[in-house]
Every structure is written in C-alpha cells, then in structure tokens.
Motif scaffolding. Structure first.
Motif, PDB file in Angstrom:
ATOM      1  N   CYS A  18      -3.162 -16.465 -20.539  1.00  0.00           N
ATOM      2  CA  CYS A  18      -3.113 -16.419 -19.078  1.00  0.00           C
ATOM      3  C   CYS A  18      -1.803 -15.806 -18.605  1.00  0.00           C
ATOM      4  O   CYS A  18      -0.769 -15.940 -19.243  1.00  0.00           O
ATOM      5  CB  CYS A  18      -3.240 -17.828 -18.484  1.00  0.00           C
ATOM      6  N   GLU A  19      -1.877 -15.159 -17.477  1.00  0.00           N
ATOM      7  CA  GLU A  19      -0.703 -14.552 -16.865  1.00  0.00           C
ATOM      8  C   GLU A  19      -0.458 -15.234 -15.528  1.00  0.00           C
ATOM      9  O   GLU A  19      -1.395 -15.594 -14.815  1.00  0.00           O
ATOM     10  CB  GLU A  19      -0.978 -13.057 -16.633  1.00  0.00           C
ATOM     11  N   LYS A  20       0.798 -15.414 -15.183  1.00  0.00           N
ATOM     12  CA  LYS A  20       1.121 -15.991 -13.881  1.00  0.00           C
ATOM     13  C   LYS A  20       0.636 -15.014 -12.822  1.00  0.00           C
ATOM     14  O   LYS A  20       1.112 -13.886 -12.737  1.00  0.00           O
ATOM     15  CB  LYS A  20       2.630 -16.206 -13.775  1.00  0.00           C
ATOM     16  N   ASP A  21      -0.353 -15.390 -12.038  1.00  0.00           N
ATOM     17  CA  ASP A  21      -0.924 -14.441 -11.093  1.00  0.00           C
ATOM     18  C   ASP A  21      -1.067 -14.998  -9.684  1.00  0.00           C
ATOM     19  O   ASP A  21      -1.769 -14.443  -8.872  1.00  0.00           O
ATOM     20  CB  ASP A  21      -2.271 -13.925 -11.589  1.00  0.00           C
ATOM     21  N   GLN A 103       7.359  16.512   9.541  1.00  0.00           N
ATOM     22  CA  GLN A 103       6.155  16.153   8.799  1.00  0.00           C
ATOM     23  C   GLN A 103       6.487  16.223   7.326  1.00  0.00           C
ATOM     24  O   GLN A 103       6.979  17.249   6.846  1.00  0.00           O
ATOM     25  CB  GLN A 103       5.011  17.119   9.117  1.00  0.00           C
ATOM     26  N   PHE A 104       6.256  15.135   6.602  1.00  0.00           N
ATOM     27  CA  PHE A 104       6.506  15.091   5.169  1.00  0.00           C
ATOM     28  C   PHE A 104       5.180  15.272   4.435  1.00  0.00           C
ATOM     29  O   PHE A 104       4.202  14.592   4.727  1.00  0.00           O
ATOM     30  CB  PHE A 104       7.174  13.770   4.776  1.00  0.00           C
ATOM     31  N   ASN A 105       5.164  16.212   3.499  1.00  0.00           N
ATOM     32  CA  ASN A 105       3.982  16.523   2.693  1.00  0.00           C
ATOM     33  C   ASN A 105       4.230  16.037   1.274  1.00  0.00           C
ATOM     34  O   ASN A 105       5.272  16.335   0.694  1.00  0.00           O
ATOM     35  CB  ASN A 105       3.722  18.031   2.693  1.00  0.00           C
ATOM     36  N   TYR A 106       3.257  15.343   0.700  1.00  0.00           N
ATOM     37  CA  TYR A 106       3.462  14.736  -0.615  1.00  0.00           C
ATOM     38  C   TYR A 106       2.136  14.466  -1.301  1.00  0.00           C
ATOM     39  O   TYR A 106       1.073  14.548  -0.696  1.00  0.00           O
ATOM     40  CB  TYR A 106       4.248  13.429  -0.472  1.00  0.00           C
ATOM     41  N   THR A 107       2.229  14.128  -2.566  1.00  0.00           N
ATOM     42  CA  THR A 107       1.081  13.599  -3.307  1.00  0.00           C
ATOM     43  C   THR A 107       1.381  12.138  -3.602  1.00  0.00           C
ATOM     44  O   THR A 107       2.546  11.716  -3.604  1.00  0.00           O
ATOM     45  CB  THR A 107       0.840  14.362  -4.624  1.00  0.00           C
ATOM     46  N   ARG A 108       0.316  11.379  -3.845  1.00  0.00           N
ATOM     47  CA  ARG A 108       0.455   9.937  -4.075  1.00  0.00           C
ATOM     48  C   ARG A 108      -0.107   9.567  -5.442  1.00  0.00           C
ATOM     49  O   ARG A 108      -1.036  10.209  -5.927  1.00  0.00           O
ATOM     50  CB  ARG A 108      -0.346   9.152  -3.031  1.00  0.00           C
ATOM     51  N   GLN A 109       0.481   8.533  -6.012  1.00  0.00           N
ATOM     52  CA  GLN A 109      -0.045   7.983  -7.254  1.00  0.00           C
ATOM     53  C   GLN A 109       0.047   6.461  -7.164  1.00  0.00           C
ATOM     54  O   GLN A 109       1.127   5.913  -6.916  1.00  0.00           O
ATOM     55  CB  GLN A 109       0.751   8.489  -8.459  1.00  0.00           C
ATOM     56  N   ASN A 110      -1.082   5.793  -7.366  1.00  0.00           N
ATOM     57  CA  ASN A 110      -1.100   4.332  -7.366  1.00  0.00           C
ATOM     58  C   ASN A 110      -0.831   3.837  -8.774  1.00  0.00           C
ATOM     59  O   ASN A 110      -1.442   4.302  -9.732  1.00  0.00           O
ATOM     60  CB  ASN A 110      -2.444   3.805  -6.865  1.00  0.00           C
ATOM     61  N   ILE A 111       0.085   2.874  -8.878  1.00  0.00           N
ATOM     62  CA  ILE A 111       0.484   2.318 -10.164  1.00  0.00           C
ATOM     63  C   ILE A 111       0.268   0.811 -10.132  1.00  0.00           C
ATOM     64  O   ILE A 111       0.702   0.138  -9.197  1.00  0.00           O
ATOM     65  CB  ILE A 111       1.959   2.646 -10.473  1.00  0.00           C
ATOM     66  N   PHE A 112      -0.384   0.317 -11.162  1.00  0.00           N
ATOM     67  CA  PHE A 112      -0.628  -1.117 -11.259  1.00  0.00           C
ATOM     68  C   PHE A 112       0.681  -1.834 -11.582  1.00  0.00           C
ATOM     69  O   PHE A 112       1.370  -1.486 -12.527  1.00  0.00           O
ATOM     70  CB  PHE A 112      -1.675  -1.408 -12.343  1.00  0.00           C
ATOM     71  N   VAL A 113       1.018  -2.832 -10.781  1.00  0.00           N
ATOM     72  CA  VAL A 113       2.243  -3.605 -10.987  1.00  0.00           C
ATOM     73  C   VAL A 113       1.921  -4.880 -11.767  1.00  0.00           C
ATOM     74  O   VAL A 113       2.486  -5.130 -12.821  1.00  0.00           O
ATOM     75  CB  VAL A 113       2.919  -3.938  -9.640  1.00  0.00           C
ATOM     76  N   SER A 114       1.016  -5.681 -11.239  1.00  0.00           N
ATOM     77  CA  SER A 114       0.584  -6.919 -11.898  1.00  0.00           C
ATOM     78  C   SER A 114      -0.599  -7.482 -11.121  1.00  0.00           C
ATOM     79  O   SER A 114      -0.897  -7.019 -10.017  1.00  0.00           O
ATOM     80  CB  SER A 114       1.720  -7.953 -11.944  1.00  0.00           C
ATOM     81  N   ARG A 115      -1.221  -8.498 -11.681  1.00  0.00           N
ATOM     82  CA  ARG A 115      -2.339  -9.117 -10.959  1.00  0.00           C
ATOM     83  C   ARG A 115      -1.851  -9.760  -9.673  1.00  0.00           C
ATOM     84  O   ARG A 115      -2.551  -9.761  -8.679  1.00  0.00           O
ATOM     85  CB  ARG A 115      -3.047 -10.145 -11.840  1.00  0.00           C
ATOM     86  N   ALA A 116      -0.675 -10.323  -9.690  1.00  0.00           N
ATOM     87  CA  ALA A 116      -0.148 -10.986  -8.494  1.00  0.00           C
ATOM     88  C   ALA A 116       0.268  -9.990  -7.424  1.00  0.00           C
ATOM     89  O   ALA A 116       0.066 -10.218  -6.241  1.00  0.00           O
ATOM     90  CB  ALA A 116       1.043 -11.860  -8.874  1.00  0.00           C
ATOM     91  N   CYS A 117       0.850  -8.873  -7.838  1.00  0.00           N
ATOM     92  CA  CYS A 117       1.391  -7.899  -6.880  1.00  0.00           C
ATOM     93  C   CYS A 117       0.419  -6.769  -6.568  1.00  0.00           C
ATOM     94  O   CYS A 117       0.582  -6.071  -5.580  1.00  0.00           O
ATOM     95  CB  CYS A 117       2.690  -7.311  -7.413  1.00  0.00           C
ATOM     96  N   GLY A 118      -0.545  -6.546  -7.425  1.00  0.00           N
ATOM     97  CA  GLY A 118      -1.496  -5.463  -7.198  1.00  0.00           C
ATOM     98  C   GLY A 118      -0.906  -4.112  -7.558  1.00  0.00           C
ATOM     99  O   GLY A 118      -0.239  -3.959  -8.579  1.00  0.00           O
TER     100      GLY A 118
END
Length: 166
Positions: A18-21, A103-118
C-alpha cells in the motif's frame, strides 16, 4: 493451518504494498507558474521594480495587483497551449496607465506525481514564437521594451523563465 498461513502471507503482502494516498504532501512539486523578472532597459543587469502593475488574464475578470515588484509568478493554462495576459503599468492612475498584451505559446506535458497528488503539468515555451507582444486598440506606446526567454522549460518555480525590460 495451511490456510491460515496462506491468509496471513497474502494479508501481509497486500498491506506492505500500500502507498500513502490520502494526503498530498505540501512539499510536493505541483504545476509550476511562469516566473517573470523585470529589468532596467538602460542597465539590463539590474532588476527594476514595476510600479502599480495590474495583470489580468484575457477573458477573465480576476486581476492580480503588484505594487512594487521586480519578480512575479503567473499561472499558465493547463488545458490550452496559449495563455494571454494584459499587463497594465501604473494601473492606479488612468491618465498615465499603459497596457501591453503578452501571449505565451507553449506545449504541455502531464506528469504523474502520486496517487495522492495526481498529475502536474509542465510546459515548454514554443522555440519559434514563445510569446507575442501586442498593444491596445488605442496605441500609447509599448511600456515593455524587450523580452528574452531565460529558460524555455517550465518545470519548477526555482528559476526565471522570462525577462522583461522596460
């Protein structure tokens, strides 16, 4: 007896995996904000405080006010590849206020942090056109004279990403 030993073994394995979540630690890095520093156009190595700066995301009614700051943090949209801000210098005096748009132009990348933080989102400014500077419909001259990208990868709030000279 064999069933009891097997049950205890399975139970201990499930507990130890189990993980602290339940709570995201406040020290955990989340989606970083864009860090902007302001510099003197006549002496580009010297930080310069902006007087009565009002910043408003275009399309929003919320205004962020800065009285006398040389460094600010602005959030970027995590669901779009552009964020446009109105930056108003001397915002408390309508006779001398001056509004520029960035206007700021960018690309995005979602990174998994943890179950608690998403997830957190990190950004990379567009290498060709990281920003677009425009003026109001009634031109009064740009107060922002020059902009440089210090760091195009926005992964933390520990470094300056954009330098504005005025």
């Amino acid at each position: 007896m064999k069933k009891l030993i097997l049950f205890l073994l399975v139970l201990s394995m499930s507990i130890s995996s189990c993980e602290k979540d339940d709570i995201c630690d406040a020290a955990t890095a989340t989606t970083p904000k864009l860090i902007i520093e302001f510099y003197d156009i006549l002496n580009p190595t010297v930080l310069k405080k902006v007087t009565n700066l009002a910043v408003k995301e275009v399309g929003s009614t919320a205004i962020i006010g800065f009285v006398s700051e040389s460094k600010i943090q602005l959030p970027l949209k995590t669901n779009e590849d552009i964020t446009k801000y109105s930056l108003i210098l001397n915002s408390t005096d309508v006779t001398i206020d001056n509004e520029d748009f960035l206007q700021f132009n960018y690309t995005r990348q979602n990174i998994f942090v943890s179950r608690a933080c998403g997830y957190k989102t990190i950004f990379t400014l567009d290498p060709t056109t990281p920003y677009i500077k425009t003026e109001t419909s009634t031109p009064d001259g740009y107060w922002i004279q020059n902009i440089t990208v210090a760091t195009s990868n926005i992964t933390t709030e520990n470094e300056t990403h954009i330098k504005i000279y005025f």
